[in-house]
Design a protein around this motif. Structure first.
Motif, PDB file in Angstrom:
ATOM      1  N   ALA B  53       0.802  -1.175   0.020  1.00  0.00           N
ATOM      2  CA  ALA B  53      -0.147   0.051   0.104  1.00  0.00           C
ATOM      3  C   ALA B  53       0.895   1.230  -0.084  1.00  0.00           C
ATOM      4  CB  ALA B  53      -0.855  -0.024   1.132  1.00  0.00           C
ATOM      5  N   GLY B  56       1.971   1.863  -3.440  1.00  0.00           N
ATOM      6  CA  GLY B  56       1.038   2.435  -4.031  1.00  0.00           C
ATOM      7  C   GLY B  56       0.865   4.105  -3.843  1.00  0.00           C
ATOM      8  N   ILE B  57       1.185   4.372  -2.680  1.00  0.00           N
ATOM      9  CA  ILE B  57       0.974   5.720  -2.282  1.00  0.00           C
ATOM     10  C   ILE B  57       2.224   6.491  -2.844  1.00  0.00           C
ATOM     11  CG2 ILE B  57       1.252   7.537  -0.517  1.00  0.00           C
ATOM     12  CD1 ILE B  57      -1.370   5.607   0.182  1.00  0.00           C
ATOM     13  N   MET B  59       3.689   5.579  -5.897  1.00  0.00           N
ATOM     14  CA  MET B  59       3.345   5.743  -7.205  1.00  0.00           C
ATOM     15  C   MET B  59       2.285   6.842  -7.423  1.00  0.00           C
ATOM     16  SD  MET B  59       3.054   1.655  -7.676  1.00  0.00           S
ATOM     17  CE  MET B  59       1.546   1.864  -8.790  1.00  0.00           C
ATOM     18  N   PHE B  80       5.495  -0.562  -9.900  1.00  0.00           N
ATOM     19  CA  PHE B  80       4.220  -0.942  -9.854  1.00  0.00           C
ATOM     20  C   PHE B  80       4.075  -2.587 -10.132  1.00  0.00           C
ATOM     21  CE2 PHE B  80       4.939   0.001 -14.699  1.00  0.00           C
ATOM     22  CZ  PHE B  80       4.841  -1.322 -15.261  1.00  0.00           C
ATOM     23  N   GLY B  84       1.901  -4.886  -7.653  1.00  0.00           N
ATOM     24  CA  GLY B  84       1.173  -5.743  -8.237  1.00  0.00           C
ATOM     25  C   GLY B  84       1.458  -7.047  -7.556  1.00  0.00           C
ATOM     26  N   MET B  87       0.612  -7.531  -4.005  1.00  0.00           N
ATOM     27  CA  MET B  87      -0.626  -7.322  -3.824  1.00  0.00           C
ATOM     28  C   MET B  87      -1.319  -8.755  -3.967  1.00  0.00           C
ATOM     29  SD  MET B  87      -1.821  -4.945  -1.971  1.00  0.00           S
ATOM     30  CE  MET B  87      -1.832  -3.256  -1.495  1.00  0.00           C
ATOM     31  N   ILE B  88      -0.861  -9.274  -5.412  1.00  0.00           N
ATOM     32  CA  ILE B  88      -1.674 -10.386  -5.804  1.00  0.00           C
ATOM     33  C   ILE B  88      -1.243 -11.789  -5.275  1.00  0.00           C
ATOM     34  CG2 ILE B  88      -1.956 -11.879  -7.905  1.00  0.00           C
ATOM     35  CD1 ILE B  88      -3.263  -9.218  -8.253  1.00  0.00           C
ATOM     36  N   PHE B  91      -0.834 -10.950  -1.012  1.00  0.00           N
ATOM     37  CA  PHE B  91      -1.929 -10.387  -0.200  1.00  0.00           C
ATOM     38  C   PHE B  91      -3.226 -11.031  -0.499  1.00  0.00           C
ATOM     39  CE2 PHE B  91      -5.357  -7.331   0.291  1.00  0.00           C
ATOM     40  CZ  PHE B  91      -5.742  -7.435   1.531  1.00  0.00           C
ATOM     41  N   TRP B 149       3.193  -7.447 -13.046  1.00  0.00           N
ATOM     42  CA  TRP B 149       2.874  -8.693 -12.385  1.00  0.00           C
ATOM     43  C   TRP B 149       2.571  -9.684 -13.252  1.00  0.00           C
ATOM     44  CZ3 TRP B 149      -1.544 -11.775 -11.594  1.00  0.00           C
ATOM     45  CH2 TRP B 149      -2.512 -11.365 -12.237  1.00  0.00           C
ATOM     46  N   TYR B 390      -6.356   3.117 -18.041  1.00  0.00           N
ATOM     47  CA  TYR B 390      -6.730   3.359 -16.745  1.00  0.00           C
ATOM     48  C   TYR B 390      -8.118   2.810 -15.965  1.00  0.00           C
ATOM     49  CZ  TYR B 390      -2.855   5.653 -14.107  1.00  0.00           C
ATOM     50  OH  TYR B 390      -1.613   5.875 -13.557  1.00  0.00           O
ATOM     51  N   PHE B 396     -10.116  -3.171 -11.827  1.00  0.00           N
ATOM     52  CA  PHE B 396      -9.428  -4.292 -10.753  1.00  0.00           C
ATOM     53  C   PHE B 396      -9.474  -3.696  -9.509  1.00  0.00           C
ATOM     54  CE2 PHE B 396      -5.275  -3.654 -13.059  1.00  0.00           C
ATOM     55  CZ  PHE B 396      -4.721  -2.998 -11.894  1.00  0.00           C
ATOM     56  N   MET B 400     -10.892  -5.856  -6.642  1.00  0.00           N
ATOM     57  CA  MET B 400     -10.150  -6.609  -5.734  1.00  0.00           C
ATOM     58  C   MET B 400      -9.994  -5.863  -4.377  1.00  0.00           C
ATOM     59  SD  MET B 400      -7.125  -8.232  -8.004  1.00  0.00           S
ATOM     60  CE  MET B 400      -6.236  -6.733  -8.428  1.00  0.00           C
ATOM     61  N   LEU B 443      -9.998   7.951  -4.764  1.00  0.00           N
ATOM     62  CA  LEU B 443      -8.608   7.366  -5.341  1.00  0.00           C
ATOM     63  C   LEU B 443      -9.046   6.854  -6.707  1.00  0.00           C
ATOM     64  CD1 LEU B 443      -5.869   6.375  -5.173  1.00  0.00           C
ATOM     65  CD2 LEU B 443      -6.486   4.763  -3.397  1.00  0.00           C
ATOM     66  N   TYR B 444      -9.900   6.274  -6.698  1.00  0.00           N
ATOM     67  CA  TYR B 444     -10.203   5.141  -8.017  1.00  0.00           C
ATOM     68  C   TYR B 444     -11.194   5.826  -8.955  1.00  0.00           C
ATOM     69  CZ  TYR B 444      -7.013   2.110  -5.591  1.00  0.00           C
ATOM     70  OH  TYR B 444      -5.979   1.448  -4.771  1.00  0.00           O
ATOM     71  N   MET B 480      -6.434   7.755   1.822  1.00  0.00           N
ATOM     72  CA  MET B 480      -6.748   6.230   2.155  1.00  0.00           C
ATOM     73  C   MET B 480      -5.704   5.868   3.133  1.00  0.00           C
ATOM     74  SD  MET B 480      -7.860   3.441   1.366  1.00  0.00           S
ATOM     75  CE  MET B 480      -8.937   3.310   0.085  1.00  0.00           C
TER      76      MET B 480
HETATM   77  C1  HEM Z   1      -3.438   1.972  -0.834  1.00  0.00           C
HETATM   78  C2  HEM Z   1      -3.960   1.615  -1.653  1.00  0.00           C
HETATM   79  C3  HEM Z   1      -3.532   1.383  -3.055  1.00  0.00           C
HETATM   80  C4  HEM Z   1      -3.077   2.446  -4.023  1.00  0.00           C
HETATM   81  C5  HEM Z   1      -2.845   3.711  -3.678  1.00  0.00           C
HETATM   82  C6  HEM Z   1      -2.791   1.920  -5.547  1.00  0.00           C
HETATM   83  C7  HEM Z   1      -2.477   2.406  -6.651  1.00  0.00           C
HETATM   84  C8  HEM Z   1      -1.950   1.851  -7.631  1.00  0.00           C
HETATM   85  C9  HEM Z   1      -1.390   2.241  -8.726  1.00  0.00           C
HETATM   86  C10 HEM Z   1      -1.055   4.118  -9.058  1.00  0.00           C
HETATM   87  C11 HEM Z   1      -1.132   1.602  -9.834  1.00  0.00           C
HETATM   88  C12 HEM Z   1      -0.490   1.676 -11.079  1.00  0.00           C
HETATM   89  C13 HEM Z   1      -1.297   2.031 -12.201  1.00  0.00           C
HETATM   90  C14 HEM Z   1      -0.582   1.977 -13.506  1.00  0.00           C
HETATM   91  O1  HEM Z   1       0.390   2.985 -13.689  1.00  0.00           O
HETATM   92  O2  HEM Z   1      -0.700   1.219 -14.237  1.00  0.00           O
HETATM   93  C15 HEM Z   1      -1.678   0.155  -9.277  1.00  0.00           C
HETATM   94  C16 HEM Z   1      -1.537  -0.879  -9.942  1.00  0.00           C
HETATM   95  C17 HEM Z   1      -2.214  -2.209  -9.335  1.00  0.00           C
HETATM   96  N1  HEM Z   1      -2.518  -2.452  -8.267  1.00  0.00           N
HETATM   97 FE1  HEM Z   1      -2.856  -0.839  -6.621  1.00  0.00          FE
HETATM   98  N2  HEM Z   1      -3.124   0.319  -5.241  1.00  0.00           N
HETATM   99  C18 HEM Z   1      -3.660   0.423  -3.929  1.00  0.00           C
HETATM  100  C19 HEM Z   1      -4.047  -0.916  -3.528  1.00  0.00           C
HETATM  101  C20 HEM Z   1      -4.209  -1.995  -4.210  1.00  0.00           C
HETATM  102  C21 HEM Z   1      -4.643  -3.321  -3.885  1.00  0.00           C
HETATM  103  C22 HEM Z   1      -5.476  -3.549  -2.370  1.00  0.00           C
HETATM  104  C23 HEM Z   1      -4.598  -4.180  -4.905  1.00  0.00           C
HETATM  105  C24 HEM Z   1      -4.927  -5.747  -4.735  1.00  0.00           C
HETATM  106  C25 HEM Z   1      -5.648  -6.216  -3.793  1.00  0.00           C
HETATM  107  C26 HEM Z   1      -3.966  -3.734  -5.986  1.00  0.00           C
HETATM  108  C27 HEM Z   1      -3.470  -4.294  -7.067  1.00  0.00           C
HETATM  109  C28 HEM Z   1      -2.764  -3.677  -7.995  1.00  0.00           C
HETATM  110  C29 HEM Z   1      -2.454  -4.419  -9.331  1.00  0.00           C
HETATM  111  C30 HEM Z   1      -2.425  -5.873  -9.454  1.00  0.00           C
HETATM  112  C31 HEM Z   1      -1.902  -3.401 -10.057  1.00  0.00           C
HETATM  113  C32 HEM Z   1      -1.249  -3.532 -11.546  1.00  0.00           C
HETATM  114  C33 HEM Z   1       0.083  -3.772 -11.465  1.00  0.00           C
HETATM  115  C34 HEM Z   1       0.624  -3.748 -12.927  1.00  0.00           C
HETATM  116  O3  HEM Z   1       0.473  -3.219 -13.736  1.00  0.00           O
HETATM  117  O4  HEM Z   1       1.334  -4.795 -13.087  1.00  0.00           O
HETATM  118  N3  HEM Z   1      -3.759  -2.240  -5.623  1.00  0.00           N
HETATM  119  N4  HEM Z   1      -2.162   0.450  -7.963  1.00  0.00           N
END
Ligand code: HEM
Lengths: 211, 546
Positions: B53, B56-57, B59, B80, B84, B87-88, B91, B149, B390, B396, B400, B443-444, B480
């Protein structure tokens, strides 16, 4: 099944939880995942065989049917001996069981020795992934040999695991950790060994008999 | 409640273990008690979730405005990917089954433990080994992986980073998942309490059971795929290399044959938890018990047949594309069956909106958005436009994080008194739920619009016209962060300082509520005999008098 049911009843007063049917069920599920593991490879094989039927045929000529057949016979026999070893132990003939189990392990080692000569023969003939000889051939043949090494290699790895597993089990039979009224570990190892055999039964025609 | 007296003279599983060591670390890491193993998973998973997480912040911080703000493009790529992968694989896939499945499957079945307790501990150790391998791949020379991922060919063969090690870690984690699956299936078949027929099992058990089947059917396929990629990197066999006759698209097929069912590994257990929480707080038996139970199996089954909808733009025949599109729409049916049954359960119930229930409301809202946008992506016409934008990232995260992630918190808040015998602060918990809702959408939701406007995923920079929405999303990520801190702090505080809870504070009737909280080492003094339907609240009075 009736056998193991009986076992459970006789162990009912035993304090430690024991569930032979459950143990076997777990083993079957595990074997199921093994089949799927190889299933992925069979799928890849099917795709490329369909794409390059002629070249698979030509490449298959380079494999020795004789060695393949010998190894098939070895594995089939070892499946028989492991089954005999289980029955022997259940009939309380411990020494026969030990002999049969040792025979199984010896056959498995024999299989590996054969495999070693087969593979080193291929290597010295210049056939291995990335070799110049192989790269000068057609794509279909490259893939055939690629799959040949990957699939029989993974299978050989399973044979090795089987050798280790059966040796441990053999030790347990000798030390009376596995006895006639508690054979489930031996049976499960036998199941694993049959699976290794089964997969070979499919690999054999796919690689050695398609010429 | 009267059974608090029973609690006093009974040792809980914290006070009495089954290891040689009576206390300290060894009493945990060598314990085969399913409850301790569940809690060990919980601690590990909590750490991984927090790390990912925070990544993610970071990023989101980089994405706050155009151009380079914090990091260069390569760093963003590795972040990223890492986010990924953690998380996958660390978690969300193990998440609910490993923590709550382990803790509650035997309890809900009326069993003393799972079928193979030692195998269970072994799975945990394999999981930790896999996690350590992931960490090693970060620090070893070669550098952290940067493929995303999904490890798509050909880049995953060409990239110079530590791919082999990282995907081997995924292989190891998959092995852990398979062994847990085998254990759970056998447990459900063999260790149901007397009187518990299949259709008297709680729905969480049903969901975990269906999930376990997916785990053992799908995971071997990814295992072999991973092995092939490693072999390809080491020996260049050519299976995925077009210059040697191989086919890179075949990799995508094999990858998604696993990874799509894996999506159901993530969501099914969550649906099971929902089916537990709703009846308890609506004080009403679940509507359509059999339909919910069987729809789990239906989802598990149809889920196998839809993998190629991730590949509409990868090059497939049109026939294949519309078939996969059609099948994708079919998955919506059993999911819909569940949602309607849940809503029908609440109808005319006497609803008690405690925090777990509110989390479920969050879930239904967020998951519905995630599910419906899934249909947008499942239809060919729109997907060709939205693929790899996006919109997908938003979709997802809604399913998720908004789906399974939310329910992970719901389950924590629901079973907290059972696990720890204490209670968290209800007011703070309610605030947490509300803040989560706001933060999540802030956020989303902008990501849906960004994706629709054409913002591609996995980019560390973007066009000026996306700036304002990206900024909103980043602000959402700060909120968040605060929310997550609040939610987790509340739980930690509850564990350390919380007041003692009653044995059954919510008035649940499934078997885990029939024993003391926290449960004793072997769960039940006497194995209960099941006479009621799983959600028959008329037994509540009898339970109090026990
Ligand atoms: C604090 C919470 C979270 C934030 C701020 C966050 C933010 C992000 C951001 C900014 C991206 C990249 C988007 C991109 O550039 O393509 C991303 C990708 C992703 N996130 Fe999160 N996310 C959070 C929580 C989660 C959770 C809980 C999961 C899964 C259960 C998750 C799974 C993924 C996956 C699978 C990707 C794709 C990675 C890839 O492209 O290979 N995220 N997330």
């Amino acid at each position: 099944m009736t056998d193991s049911n009986h076992i459970i009843e006789s162990a009912a007063d035993n304090h430690i939880h024991r569930d032979d049917i459950g143990a076997k069920m777990g083993m079957w599920l595990f074997l199921f995942t093994e089949i799927l593991l190889f299933g992925g490879l069979f799928l890849v094989y099917a795709v490329y065989r369909f794409q390059y039927p002629d070249q698979f045929h030509i490449a298959g000529m380079d494999l020795s049917t004789a060695i393949g057949t010998i190894n098939t016979i070895i594995l089939l026999t070892s499946s028989l001996t492991v089954a005999l070893s289980i029955t022997a132990l259940q009939k309380q003939n411990k020494s026969l069981s030990i002999i049969m189990l040792s025979l199984t392990i010896s056959l498995a080692i024999l299989f590996m020795i054969n495999k070693y000569f087969e593979w080193s023969g291929k290597f010295s003939a210049g056939i291995y992934p990335g070799s110049e000889d192989l790269l000068s051939r057609h794509n279909g043949e490259i893939l055939f040999f690629g799959l040949y090494f990957v699939m029989t290699g993974l299978h050989a790895l399973h044979v090795l695991v089987g050798i280790v597993l059966l040796s441990i089990i053999l030790g347990m039979v000798v030390n009376k950790k596995i006895t006639y009224d508690y054979t489930v570990k031996l049976e499960n190892s036998g199941l694993y060994w049959h699976l290794v055999d089964l997969i070979w039964i499919f690999l054999f025609p796919l690689f050695y008999l398609i010429q | 409640m009267t059974n608090s007296s029973a609690v006093l003279n009974q040792k809980s599983f914290y006070e009495e273990g089954n290891t040689k060591a009576k206390s300290g670390l060894a009493a945990w890491i060598f314990s085969t008690d399913h409850k301790r193993i569940g809690l060990m998973y919980l601690s590990a998973i909590a750490i991984f979730f927090s790390v990912a997480a925070i990544i993610g912040i970071f990023m989101r911080l980089e994405l706050i405005s155009t151009g380079k703000d914090l990091m260069d493009a390569q760093t963003y790529n590795t972040l990223f990917t890492l986010h990924g992968v953690i998380m996958i694989f660390l978690f969300i896939i193990p998440g609910i089954p490993a923590v709550f499945g382990n803790f509650f499957l035997p309890l809900q079945l009326g069993a003393r433990d799972v079928s193979f307790p030692r195998l269970n501990l072994f799975s945990f150790w394999i999981y930790i080994t896999g996690a350590i391998l992931v960490l090693l791949s970060l620090v070893l020379p070669g550098g952290p992986i940067d493929t995303g991922w999904t490890f798509y060919i050909p880049y995953s063969v060409r990239s110079g980073t530590n791919i082999s090690l990282a995907i081997f870690a995924a292989f190891v984690l998959g092995f852990s998942s398979i062994l847990t699956g085998i254990n759970f299936i056998t447990t459900v078949h063999r260790l149901r309490a007397p009187g518990m027929s299949w259709f008297k099992m709680p729905l969480f058990v049903w969901a975990t059971y269906a999930t376990a089947w997916i785990q053992i059917i799908a995971t071997p396929v990814i295992a072999i795929t991973i092995v092939l990629v490693i072999i390809e990197r080491l020996f260049g066999v050519g299976i995925f290399d077009p210059s040697l006759g191989g086919d890179p698209i075949l990799y995508q097929h094999l990858f998604w044959i696993y990874s799509h069912p894996a999506v159901y590994i993530m969501i099914l257990p969550a649906m099971g938890v929902v089916s537990e929480i709703i009846p308890t707080f609506a004080r009403r038996t679940i509507f359509g018990y059999k339909a919910i139970a069987i729809s789990s199996l239906a989802i598990a089954f149809v889920g196998y047949l839809v993998w190629a909808h991730h590949m509409f733009t990868s090059g497939m025949s049109d026939t294949a594309r519309w078939i996969f599109s059609l099948l994708t729409f079919l998955v919506a049916l059993p999911s819909g069956v569940k949602v309607f049954n849940w809503v029908a359960t609440m109808y005319k119930g006497s609803i008690d909106p405690k925090p777990p229930f509110l989390w479920v409301m969050n879930f239904i809202f967020l998951f519905s958005i995630g599910g419906l946008t899934g249909l947008v992506l499942g239809s060919l016409v729109t997907d060709v436009h939205l693929h790899d934008t996006y919109f997908v990232v938003a979709h997802f995260h809604y399913v998720m994080f908004g789906g399974t992630g939310t329910i992970f918190f719901a389950a924590l808040y629901y079973w907290f008194p059972k696990i720890f015998g204490k209670m968290y602060n209800i007011k703070t918990a309610n605030i947490g739920v509300a803040l989560f809702f706001v933060a999540f959408n802030l956020l989303y939701f902008p990501k849906f619009i960004l994706g629709y406007m054409g913002m591609p995923r996995r980019y560390y920079d973007f066009l000026p016209e996306f700036e304002s929405l990206q900024f909103v999303s980043t602000v959402g990520s700060w909120l968040m962060l605060i929310t997550l801190i609040l939610i987790i702090w509340n739980l930690m505080h509850g564990i350390l300082r919380g007041r003692k809870s009653e044995s059954n504070p919510w008035g649940g009737v499934t078997l885990e509520w029939h024993t003391s909280s926290p449960p004793p080492l072997e769960n039940f003094k006497v194995i209960p005999e099941v006479k009621h339907e799983p959600y028959d609240f008329s037994q509540l009075e009898d339970m109090k008098n026990d």
